[in-house]
Enzyme design. Structure first.
Site, PDB file in Angstrom:
ATOM      1  N   SER A  80       6.164  -1.891  -1.470  1.00 19.30           N
ATOM      2  CA  SER A  80       6.154  -2.910  -2.550  1.00 19.30           C
ATOM      3  C   SER A  80       5.174  -2.520  -3.653  1.00 19.30           C
ATOM      4  O   SER A  80       4.155  -3.181  -3.852  1.00 19.30           O
ATOM      5  CB  SER A  80       5.879  -4.316  -1.996  1.00 19.30           C
ATOM      6  OG  SER A  80       4.778  -4.376  -1.135  1.00 19.30           O
ATOM      7  N   GLY A 117       0.835  -1.196   0.000  1.00 18.94           N
ATOM      8  CA  GLY A 117       0.000   0.000   0.000  1.00 18.94           C
ATOM      9  C   GLY A 117       0.867   1.241   0.000  1.00 18.94           C
ATOM     10  O   GLY A 117       2.084   1.157   0.241  1.00 18.94           O
ATOM     11  N   LEU A 118       0.238   2.355  -0.257  1.00 15.83           N
ATOM     12  CA  LEU A 118       0.936   3.642  -0.316  1.00 15.83           C
ATOM     13  C   LEU A 118       1.626   3.971   1.007  1.00 15.83           C
ATOM     14  O   LEU A 118       1.222   3.459   2.065  1.00 15.83           O
ATOM     15  CB  LEU A 118      -0.077   4.759  -0.623  1.00 15.83           C
ATOM     16  CG  LEU A 118      -0.743   4.744  -2.003  1.00 15.83           C
ATOM     17  CD1 LEU A 118      -1.906   5.734  -2.038  1.00 15.83           C
ATOM     18  CD2 LEU A 118       0.272   5.072  -3.103  1.00 15.83           C
ATOM     19  N   SER A 119       2.619   4.821   0.930  1.00 16.43           N
ATOM     20  CA  SER A 119       3.209   5.378   2.148  1.00 16.43           C
ATOM     21  C   SER A 119       2.100   6.080   2.937  1.00 16.43           C
ATOM     22  O   SER A 119       1.309   6.821   2.362  1.00 16.43           O
ATOM     23  CB  SER A 119       4.299   6.384   1.757  1.00 16.43           C
ATOM     24  OG  SER A 119       4.793   7.039   2.896  1.00 16.43           O
ATOM     25  N   GLY A 120       2.009   5.813   4.202  1.00 17.19           N
ATOM     26  CA  GLY A 120       0.978   6.454   5.029  1.00 17.19           C
ATOM     27  C   GLY A 120      -0.353   5.717   5.036  1.00 17.19           C
ATOM     28  O   GLY A 120      -1.310   6.165   5.679  1.00 17.19           O
ATOM     29  N   ALA A 121      -0.419   4.576   4.345  1.00 19.93           N
ATOM     30  CA  ALA A 121      -1.694   3.842   4.297  1.00 19.93           C
ATOM     31  C   ALA A 121      -1.933   3.027   5.566  1.00 19.93           C
ATOM     32  O   ALA A 121      -3.000   2.435   5.732  1.00 19.93           O
ATOM     33  CB  ALA A 121      -1.744   2.933   3.072  1.00 19.93           C
ATOM     34  N   GLY A 122      -0.944   2.976   6.432  1.00 24.75           N
ATOM     35  CA  GLY A 122      -1.149   2.300   7.713  1.00 24.75           C
ATOM     36  C   GLY A 122      -0.573   0.894   7.798  1.00 24.75           C
ATOM     37  O   GLY A 122      -0.922   0.141   8.715  1.00 24.75           O
ATOM     38  N   LYS A 123       0.335   0.564   6.892  1.00 30.73           N
ATOM     39  CA  LYS A 123       0.934  -0.777   6.917  1.00 30.73           C
ATOM     40  C   LYS A 123       1.683  -1.047   8.221  1.00 30.73           C
ATOM     41  O   LYS A 123       1.507  -2.088   8.844  1.00 30.73           O
ATOM     42  CB  LYS A 123       1.909  -0.963   5.738  1.00 30.73           C
ATOM     43  CG  LYS A 123       1.293  -0.759   4.367  1.00 30.73           C
ATOM     44  CD  LYS A 123       2.307  -0.906   3.244  1.00 30.73           C
ATOM     45  CE  LYS A 123       3.429   0.104   3.275  1.00 30.73           C
ATOM     46  NZ  LYS A 123       3.020   1.527   3.177  1.00 30.73           N
TER      47      LYS A 123
END
Lengths: 181, 181
Positions: free
Chosen positions: A85, A11-17
């Site tokens: 990724s 997921g995008l940067s900041g998406a909460g991974k």
């Protein structure tokens, strides 16, 4: 108690991974599970120093994460990866590498809209990327390819961490990869 | 059945690190132990592509092996490393990294004289190195620093693989890291 498997966030940067991963790790550790988190920054420091953010270097970094994750998972460890990724093909390579060893690979799409992550901008990176200060920034000046058929999709721009985590735990328990809560 | 620990081989090319490691792995697998081998070539392919043989690059490669070995060992896996690892300081860094996680680190010096490995020259590398065709070749044109106080020293130029392996197994059993045979 649990099986070894790869829990692959994308997921995008900041998406909460990372937030979601750390939440899950706490739950797994409380249950006495063997679990490791390979997050983007830690791996870049320990395994990929010197690599940049070109497609080739990103792919190399992700392959290394995939290689280490499989190594852990085939030894009974829950290997959680939390790197952006962004490219589908190399995520699928990591999935195939896991399959070679019969290691279950659970891809979790941390789906937050670009608008939402720009709005939140926890680390202030989007502001810089939009101002052109960070080149090759995923979602702004570099592509993000969402997965076509992730095992799990969580809507981190809409749901709470707890809701998303419970969705993941329910999936894993349903597949027999972890015990029931 | 066994604990997680790092079994760190060091020694000249051709000193028998891989042969001994593979021999031990067979024994451990037969006993149902969880064991992984991180050998020099495999790690260079999967984690360190692009690195050369300068001191700095060798050190980086060894640090990565140490990082992955610790990751496995702290999850209960026997992590065997079989890279030349010629420099004392970086081996000691890996030992310290393991100690941070209370992971036992067992250094095995595969001691064969330079004369013996040149004489055997299984891969034909010494012939090339002595002819100047391979630069920075450990023992010929690059230093090898033997450990001062390895947990185990095996004399691979004198003893059979079985003898050396039994010496290692006896040490590990004595320390309670593996079960008695």
């Amino acid at each position: 108690m649990h099986k070894g498997f790869v829990l692959w966030f994308t997921g995008l940067s900041g998406a909460g991974k990372s937030t979601l991963s750390e939440h899950l790790i706490r739950i797994f550790r409380e249950r006495g599970y063997r679990v490791e988190l390979l997050d983007g920054d830690e791996v870049r420091t320990n395994l990929s120093k010197g690599l940049g953010f070109s497609k080739e270097d990103r792919d190399t970094n992700i392959r290394r994460i995939g290689w280490v994750a499989r190594l852990l998972a085939r030894n009974g460890v829950i290997a959680i990866t939390a790197a952006i990724s962004p490219y589908k093909s190399v995520r699928n390579e990591c999935r195939a590498m896991a399959a070679e060893n019969c290691v279950p690979f659970v891809e979790v799409f941390a789906n937050a809209s670009l608008e939402a992550v720009i709005e939140r901008d926890v680390k202030g990176l989007y502001k810089k990327a939009l101002a052109g200060e960070i080149p090759q920034f995923t979602g702004v000046s570099d592509p993000y390819e969402p997965p076509d058929n992730p095992e799990i999709e969580v809507r981190t721009d809409r749901d709470s961490v707890e809701t998303s985590a419970n969705q993941i735990l329910a999936f894993l328990a349903d597949k027999g990869l972890i015990g029931a809560p």
